[in-house]
Design an enzyme around this catalytic site. Structure first.
Site, PDB file in Angstrom:
ATOM      1  N   LYS A 173      39.446  44.498  39.684  1.00 10.90           N
ATOM      2  CA  LYS A 173      38.857  45.522  38.536  1.00 10.90           C
ATOM      3  C   LYS A 173      38.669  46.899  39.387  1.00 10.90           C
ATOM      4  O   LYS A 173      38.071  46.955  40.080  1.00 10.90           O
ATOM      5  CB  LYS A 173      37.824  44.898  37.867  1.00 10.90           C
ATOM      6  N   THR A 204      26.936  48.058  30.281  1.00  2.79           N
ATOM      7  CA  THR A 204      27.753  47.343  30.689  1.00  2.79           C
ATOM      8  C   THR A 204      27.551  45.880  31.308  1.00  2.79           C
ATOM      9  O   THR A 204      28.099  45.048  32.088  1.00  2.79           O
ATOM     10  CB  THR A 204      28.615  48.057  31.731  1.00  2.79           C
ATOM     11  N   GLY A 206      27.333  42.166  31.546  1.00  4.92           N
ATOM     12  CA  GLY A 206      28.196  41.198  31.047  1.00  4.92           C
ATOM     13  C   GLY A 206      29.645  41.286  31.095  1.00  4.92           C
ATOM     14  O   GLY A 206      30.542  40.364  30.415  1.00  4.92           O
ATOM     15  N   THR A 207      29.939  42.512  31.478  1.00  9.37           N
ATOM     16  CA  THR A 207      31.604  42.994  31.370  1.00  9.37           C
ATOM     17  C   THR A 207      32.428  42.106  32.210  1.00  9.37           C
ATOM     18  O   THR A 207      33.466  41.620  31.544  1.00  9.37           O
ATOM     19  CB  THR A 207      31.763  44.513  31.825  1.00  9.37           C
ATOM     20  N   GLY A 208      31.966  41.591  33.299  1.00 11.56           N
ATOM     21  CA  GLY A 208      32.921  40.717  34.317  1.00 11.56           C
ATOM     22  C   GLY A 208      32.864  39.350  33.538  1.00 11.56           C
ATOM     23  O   GLY A 208      34.268  38.802  33.524  1.00 11.56           O
ATOM     24  N   CYS A 209      31.802  38.791  33.064  1.00  8.17           N
ATOM     25  CA  CYS A 209      31.817  37.518  32.408  1.00  8.17           C
ATOM     26  C   CYS A 209      32.863  37.339  31.249  1.00  8.17           C
ATOM     27  O   CYS A 209      33.597  36.855  30.992  1.00  8.17           O
ATOM     28  CB  CYS A 209      30.380  37.278  32.012  1.00  8.17           C
TER      29      CYS A 209
END
Length: 265
Positions: A173, A204, A206-209
């Protein structure tokens, strides 16, 4: 209806972890099940406490799901210890789980450390070799590839190194001052760029989850890996563009942005 299992930590503020995964999976059209690896006391400003479940209880949770509502995809997020990682790997192998998405959560958006040092080796040796795709951000990719990443060429090199080492696809990412939210999918020796616009939203959490859960949801529905990443990125962009503003720190995304605003009044 297709189903997906999230194996991750609970976020008491609702923006990341199990809570974000369930919201994401639901909105993306699959039935969400869960196995909780840890309870966290956290909000948009940081993590104030972590209570890890026992390997035995985690095993019972995963068995309960597979024995009744077998998931079409599995997303793995925060796993703090090597014992829990070994438990997950063993049971997923036992059930021959498919469409495994590993989000190597090491540090929270707030900067709090979420993985023990000894767990990294178990993550590499046990989970990554089982994964369909792993979704590291730049700092995580640097750790997994054991190299520094300064530009897009470095992203390709790191993704190839991770993929070759563990036999899984890699979504490296972007962001983190490397590019304007452009992500690199490296799979079966091919590098594919997914270009995105940087959205000026400081929230942002929790964007990865959310991204990894959206990918798992699309894989569960039978989409190809490339389609799953494309659809997941479009979903993330919409959730960010909704400009939800909650909390005093880095707030959560608007996972349900597609709902009519009148439903919220």
């Amino acid at each position: 209806m297709k189903t997906a299992l999230t194996i991750a930590g609970s976020d008491s503020s609702g923006g990341a972890g199990i809570q974000a995964d369930i919201k994401t999976m639901t909105v993306n059209g699959v039935f969400a099940t869960s196995a909780i690896t840890a309870l966290t006391a956290q909000n948009t400003m940081g993590v104030t406490g972590i209570h890890t479940v026992s390997p035995e209880f985690l095993k019972l949770q995963i068995e309960a799901v597979f024995d009744d509502i077998r998931p079409d995809a599995v997303k793995i997020g925060m796993v703090a210890s090597s014992e829990l990682i070994n438990t997950i790997a063993d049971i997923l192998k036992h059930y021959n789980a498919q469409n495994i998405v590993v989000d190597p959560v090491m540090i929270a958006t707030s900067g709090s450390k979420l993985m023990e040092d000894t767990a990294l080796s178990a993550l590499k040796n046990k989970l990554l070799s089982m994964a369909t795709i792993v979704t590291p951000n730049i700092p995580e990719a640097q750790v997994l590839a054991d190299m520094e990443i300064h530009n897009e060429e470095d992203m390709i090199t790191a993704a190839k190194k991770i993929s070759d080492s563990y036999g899984c696809a890699v979504l490296c990412k972007g962001g983190h001052s490397i590019n304007d939210a452009n992500d690199l999918l490296y799979a079966e020796g091919e590098a594919i760029w997914f270009y995105g616009k940087r959205i000026n939203n400081p929230n942002t959490h929790g964007t990865g989850c959310t991204l990894s859960s959206a990918i798992a949801s699309n894989l569960a529905k039978g989409c190809t890996l490339e389609e799953s990443v494309k659809n997941a990125k479009e979903y993330i962009s919409g959730a960010l563009e909704a400009m939800l503003d909650l909390g005093k720190g880095s707030g959560p995304l608007d996972h349900a942005f597609k709902l009519n605003n009148s439903n919220r009044k």
